[in-house]
Write a protein that holds these residues in place. Structure first.
Motif, PDB file in Angstrom:
ATOM      1  N   PRO A  18       0.848  -1.199   0.000  1.00 28.98           N
ATOM      2  CA  PRO A  18       0.000   0.000   0.000  1.00 28.98           C
ATOM      3  C   PRO A  18       0.882   1.247   0.000  1.00 28.98           C
ATOM      4  N   LEU A  19       0.356   2.314  -0.486  1.00 28.45           N
ATOM      5  CA  LEU A  19       1.104   3.569  -0.457  1.00 28.45           C
ATOM      6  C   LEU A  19       1.272   4.014   0.988  1.00 28.45           C
ATOM      7  N   ILE A  20       2.493   4.460   1.316  1.00 33.79           N
ATOM      8  CA  ILE A  20       2.769   4.874   2.696  1.00 33.79           C
ATOM      9  C   ILE A  20       2.306   6.308   2.853  1.00 33.79           C
ATOM     10  N   ASP A  21       1.413   6.510   3.805  1.00 36.42           N
ATOM     11  CA  ASP A  21       0.910   7.846   4.085  1.00 36.42           C
ATOM     12  C   ASP A  21       1.849   8.502   5.096  1.00 36.42           C
ATOM     13  N   GLU A  22       2.604   9.493   4.650  1.00 34.48           N
ATOM     14  CA  GLU A  22       3.603  10.128   5.521  1.00 34.48           C
ATOM     15  C   GLU A  22       2.962  10.774   6.739  1.00 34.48           C
ATOM     16  N   LYS A  23       1.775  11.338   6.568  1.00 37.55           N
ATOM     17  CA  LYS A  23       1.100  11.958   7.701  1.00 37.55           C
ATOM     18  C   LYS A  23       0.752  10.906   8.759  1.00 37.55           C
ATOM     19  N   ALA A  24       0.311   9.750   8.282  1.00 38.01           N
ATOM     20  CA  ALA A  24      -0.026   8.674   9.224  1.00 38.01           C
ATOM     21  C   ALA A  24       1.227   8.224   9.980  1.00 38.01           C
TER      22      ALA A  24
END
Length: 115
Positions: A18-24
């Motif tokens: 999955p795409l890594i969500d930097e904010k998460a």
């Protein structure tokens, strides 16, 4: 045709991630830090207090050691004084004997016996 054994084992793996969500990730890191930071800060202050107490304890021990050294030197001084008294008594006895011998020789000289 292309069989399952012909496909590369890495094929399709990149698409599966999955795409890594930097904010998460940032929020998870902040959550992790906020969870452990208070305990770490308490541990830090406890260690600082312990270190300060150890410094005080070491200083107190050094003072006690110096007191013991002083006591030992006082004992040594007492030994020296008792030895000095002993040798002083010996000197007094020798002086008394010399005076007595001097008196005897003087009496012998007066009696006319030359020594």
């Amino acid at each position: 045709g292309v069989g399952p054994s012909d496909a590369s084992p890495d094929e399709g793996v990149v698409e599966d991630l999955p795409l890594i969500d930097e904010k998460a990730v940032e929020q998870l890191a902040e959550g992790l830090i906020s969870h452990y930071l208070p305990d770490l800060q308490r541990s830090k202050s406890a260690l600082q207090e312990l270190t300060q107490n150890q410094v005080v304890l070491l200083e107190t021990l050094e003072q006690e050691i110096s007191k013991f050294k002083e006591c030992n030197s006082i004992v040594d001084i007492n030994v020296l004084f008792s030895e000095a008294k002993h040798y002083h008594n010996k000197l007094v006895n020798i002086r008394n004997e010399m005076m007595m011998l001097h008196e005897k020789t003087s009496k012998l000289k007066v009696s006319g016996i030359n020594i």
